[in-house]
Design an enzyme around this catalytic site. Structure first.
Site, PDB file in Angstrom:
ATOM      1  N   TYR A  67       0.841  -1.210   0.000  1.00 38.16           N
ATOM      2  CA  TYR A  67       0.000   0.000   0.000  1.00 38.16           C
ATOM      3  C   TYR A  67       0.869   1.250   0.000  1.00 38.16           C
ATOM      4  CZ  TYR A  67      -3.653   3.316   1.047  1.00 38.16           C
ATOM      5  OH  TYR A  67      -4.511   4.387   0.978  1.00 38.16           O
TER       6      TYR A  67
ATOM      7  N   PHE B 162      -8.149  21.796 -24.175  1.00 38.12           N
ATOM      8  CA  PHE B 162      -8.410  20.370 -24.312  1.00 38.12           C
ATOM      9  C   PHE B 162      -9.617  20.054 -23.424  1.00 38.12           C
ATOM     10  CE2 PHE B 162      -8.191  15.900 -23.279  1.00 38.12           C
ATOM     11  CZ  PHE B 162      -8.325  15.414 -24.571  1.00 38.12           C
ATOM     12  N   THR B 163     -10.436  19.111 -23.863  1.00 42.84           N
ATOM     13  CA  THR B 163     -11.746  18.867 -23.232  1.00 42.84           C
ATOM     14  C   THR B 163     -11.665  18.703 -21.702  1.00 42.84           C
ATOM     15  OG1 THR B 163     -11.445  16.539 -23.783  1.00 42.84           O
ATOM     16  CG2 THR B 163     -12.759  17.873 -25.318  1.00 42.84           C
TER      17      THR B 163
ATOM     18  N   ASP C 119       1.155  20.512 -20.255  1.00 39.15           N
ATOM     19  CA  ASP C 119       0.519  19.226 -20.532  1.00 39.15           C
ATOM     20  C   ASP C 119       1.522  18.440 -21.379  1.00 39.15           C
ATOM     21  OD1 ASP C 119      -0.876  17.060 -21.427  1.00 39.15           O
ATOM     22  OD2 ASP C 119      -2.733  18.152 -21.830  1.00 39.15           O
TER      23      ASP C 119
ATOM     24  N   LYS D 270      -0.575   7.897 -23.348  1.00 41.61           N
ATOM     25  CA  LYS D 270      -0.195   8.239 -24.725  1.00 41.61           C
ATOM     26  C   LYS D 270       1.296   7.968 -24.922  1.00 41.61           C
ATOM     27  CE  LYS D 270      -4.225  10.606 -24.336  1.00 41.61           C
ATOM     28  NZ  LYS D 270      -5.038  10.642 -23.113  1.00 41.61           N
TER      29      LYS D 270
ATOM     30  N   ARG E 211     -13.997  15.662 -33.336  1.00 44.14           N
ATOM     31  CA  ARG E 211     -13.315  16.746 -32.636  1.00 44.14           C
ATOM     32  C   ARG E 211     -13.810  18.055 -33.246  1.00 44.14           C
ATOM     33  NH1 ARG E 211     -12.760  15.185 -28.000  1.00 44.14           N
ATOM     34  NH2 ARG E 211     -10.919  14.159 -27.247  1.00 44.14           N
TER      35      ARG E 211
ATOM     36  N   PHE F  79     -19.335  14.745 -25.669  1.00 48.17           N
ATOM     37  CA  PHE F  79     -18.936  13.906 -26.811  1.00 48.17           C
ATOM     38  C   PHE F  79     -18.825  12.433 -26.428  1.00 48.17           C
ATOM     39  CE2 PHE F  79     -14.527  13.347 -25.452  1.00 48.17           C
ATOM     40  CZ  PHE F  79     -14.368  14.413 -24.588  1.00 48.17           C
TER      41      PHE F  79
END
Ligand code: PLP
Length: 471
Positions: free
Chosen positions: A85, A137-138, A228, A271, A395, A462
Site C-alpha cells: 500500500y 483540451f476537453t 501538458d 499516450k 473533434r 462527446f
C-alpha cells in the site's frame, strides 16, 4: 495481372524504406463485422463511436490513449509489481524515471491525466482567475472551469486554419497573452496552460523558441507555466526536424530542455508512455508539492501509488525510457504521416501539416453542405464506421460543448474527425485499409446528411451524446 511494377512504400515516396524498430511477438485476432452488423451497432450506439462495443469494430482509431502495445520489457515489469500500500519500490522507479527524463523535482502519481488535471486545478486556481492556454483540451478545460477558472485561448491564429502550413501551429501568441495580462492583471492569471503537442489543433507542436520567449514574458509578471506533457515526446521530434540548431539533439535532450522552461507538468501516460493506464503530476515548488501530495490522498490514492497498481507504475517507468528512443518516435510519427500522405495524394481535406498522433479530416471541407449545427464531423465518423468498421472520433462542435455561462454551443473553427493511431499496434496494411475507407466515404460525400442530437449529457458530452440521422 496489373501492368505496373509493384513498388515499396519508400519507392513510392522517393526515398529508402524504413521499418518499425520492433517485431511482433503476440497478436490479438481482429474481426470484421458485416455491413448489416455495423448498421445495427451504429444505431444501437446512437451514432456515437464512443458508444460502440469494441467487438463491433475492425480497425480501432478512436484514440491513442491507453491503446499502445506494451513491449516484452514492460510486460516483464508487470511481473515485478510491488503491491505494498505504501512505499512500493515501483513508485521509486517511476519517480526516478520522471526526474531523469523530465527533470522535475517532485512526483505525484495519478490514475490518468484527468486525475492530475483535477489536482492541479484545485491547487492553483482561485475562483475568478483566468487560465490562458494554447487551445483548450476537453478534460483540461473542464477541470479548470470546475475549479472556478476561465480558460482563454491564446494560441496563434494559424492553429485555427486547417490549411495553414505553419511549422509550429501550437505556439502561444505572446501578444494575445500580454493583452490578457493588461486587461485583467497578472494576479488574475492562475498560470499558463501550455500543451505540447496541441491535440485539438491536430497534434501540432510548439517550438522551443516560443517556449523560451513565453518563459521570459511570464517571468516579467511572476506567472507560472504548467505543461501538458501528454505528447511532448512527439513535440520533440518536430523540434528536432524543424527548429534550427536541434537536428543533432536527441529527443530525450529536447524534452528535458523544454521542461526546464516550465514550473511543472501533468501527464496522461496512456499516450507517449506506452502504457494502458496511468498518469502523473510533477512540480518543482516544495510548497505546491506538499499541497498536491495532500490532495492526492483524497481523490486518487496514497502518494506512492495515486490510483495505479505497483505493476502499472513499473510498466510506466520502463515505458518512459522506451518512449524517448529516437527511432521509436520517428517510426510512430512516420506511420501517422504515411496515412496522411496517402490522403493528401488523393486530395482529401485533412489538417496540415500532419501532426504527431492522428490524421484529422476537415469535415467542413469534406461536407460543405452540412452546417456545423448538424454535426458534420460526427456524421463523418459514423459514415467511416459504416463503410469499413474503422472507428474514428469527433473533434468539433460536439467535443467543444457549451459555454458554462451562456449555455450556448461553442462553435470551434475546426470541425474535425480524428483517425488516431495507437502506438506499435497496427501495420502499414491497416493504414491502407483505413485510407481506402476514407476515400470511399469521400467519393460518396454528396449523398451524406447531417445528424440531430437526441441526448446530451451535462459534462464532456462527446463521450455519451446520442444522435439520429436527419432524413
Ligand atoms: C492533450 C491531453 N491532455 C489530457 C488528457 C487527459 O488524459 P486522460 O485521458 O488520461 O485522463 C488527454 C487525453 O485524451 C489529452 O489528449
Amino acid at each position: 495481372m496489373p501492368n505496373t511494377t509493384p513498388r515499396t512504400m519508400g519507392q513510392q515516396f522517393g526515398r529508402r524504406s524504413w521499418a518499425e524498430p520492433w517485431k511482433i511477438n503476440m497478436v490479438e485476432p481482429l474481426h470484421v463485422p458485416t455491413r448489416t452488423q455495423r448498421e445495427g451497432a451504429l444505431r444501437e450506439a446512437g451514432y456515437n463511436s464512443f458508444l460502440l462495443r469494441s467487438d463491433d469494430v475492425y480497425i480501432d482509431l478512436l484514440t491513442d490513449s491507453g491503446t499502445s502495445a506494451m513491449s516484452d520489457r514492460q510486460w516483464a515489469g508487470i511481473m515485478l509489481g510491488d503491491e505494498a500500500y505504501a512505499g512500493s519500490r515501483n513508485f521509486y522507479h517511476l519517480e526516478e524515471a520522471v526526474q531523469r527524463y523530465y527533470g522535475y523535482r517532485h512526483l505525484i502519481p495519478t490514475h490518468q491525466g484527468r486525475g492530475a488535471e483535477h489536482l492541479l486545478s484545485r491547487a492553483v486556481i482561485t475562483p475568478g482567475q483566468y487560465v490562458p492556454g494554447n487551445m483548450y483540451f476537453t478534460t483540461t478545460r473542464l477541470h479548470q472551469e470546475l475549479a472556478g477558472g476561465t480558460f482563454v485561448d491564446v494560441i496563434i491564429d494559424e492553429a485555427h486554419d486547417p490549411e495553414n502550413l505553419h511549422p509550429f501551429k501550437g505556439n502561444v501568441d505572446l501578444g494575445k497573452l500580454e493583452a490578457l495580462i493588461a486587461r485583467v492583471g497578472a494576479d488574475k492569471i492562475a498560470y499558463v496552460s501550455l500543451a505540447g503537442t496541441v491535440n485539438m489543433a491536430g497534434g501540432q507542436p510548439v517550438s522551443l523558441a516560443n517556449v523560451k520567449a513565453l518563459r521570459a514574458l511570464c517571468d516579467r509578471y511572476g506567472i507560472r507555466i504548467y505543461l501538458d506533457a501528454t505528447r511532448l515526446v512527439e513535440n520533440a521530434l518536430f523540434i528536432q526536424e524543424r527548429e534550427d540548431g536541434y537536428q543533432d539533439t536527441r529527443i530525450a535532450a529536447i524534452v528535458k530542455e523544454l521542461c526546464r522552461y516550465t514550473d511543472g507538468a501533468w501527464m496522461s501516460a496512456k499516450k507517449d508512455h506506452l502504457v494502458n493506464i496511468g498518469g502523473w503530476l510533477a512540480v518543482n515548488d516544495q510548497e505546491l508539492f506538499d499541497t498536491l501530495r495532500n490532495l492526492v490522498v483524497i481523490y486518487e490514492g496514497l502518494h506512492t501509488y495515486g490510483g495505479m497498481a505497483g505493476r502499472d507504475m513499473e510498466a510506466l517507468a520502463i515505458g518512459i525510457a522506451e518512449s524517448m528512443q529516437d527511432d521509436h518516435v520517428r517510426a510512430r510519427v512516420g506511420q501517422v504521416r504515411y496515412l496522411g500522405d496517402l490522403l493528401l495524394a488523393w486530395d482529401i481535406p485533412i489538417v496540415q501539416p500532419v501532426g504527431g498522433h492522428a490524421i484529422f479530416l476537415d469535415a467542413k471541407r469534406f461536407y460543405p453542405h452540412i452546417p456545423q449545427e448538424q454535426f458534420p464531423a460526427q456524421a463523418l465518423t459514423a459514415a467511416l464506421y459504416l463503410d469499413s468498421g474503422v472507428r474514428a472520433m469527433e473533434r468539433g462542435i460536439v467535443s467543444a460543448g457549451r459555454d458554462p455561462e451562456t449555455g450556448a454551443d461553442r462553435r470551434p473553427a475546426l470541425e474535425l474527425t480524428r483517425l488516431t493511431i495507437p502506438r506499435r499496434v497496427y501495420t502499414q496494411a491497416h493504414m491502407d485499409v483505413a485510407a481506402e475507407s476514407v476515400k470511399a466515404v469521400y467519393d460518396a460525400r454528396q449523398t451524406m446528411r447531417g445528424l440531430r442530437m437526441i441526448y446530451e449529457p451535462k459534462y464532456l458530452r462527446f463521450f455519451q451524446a446520442r444522435f439520429e440521422p436527419l432524413r
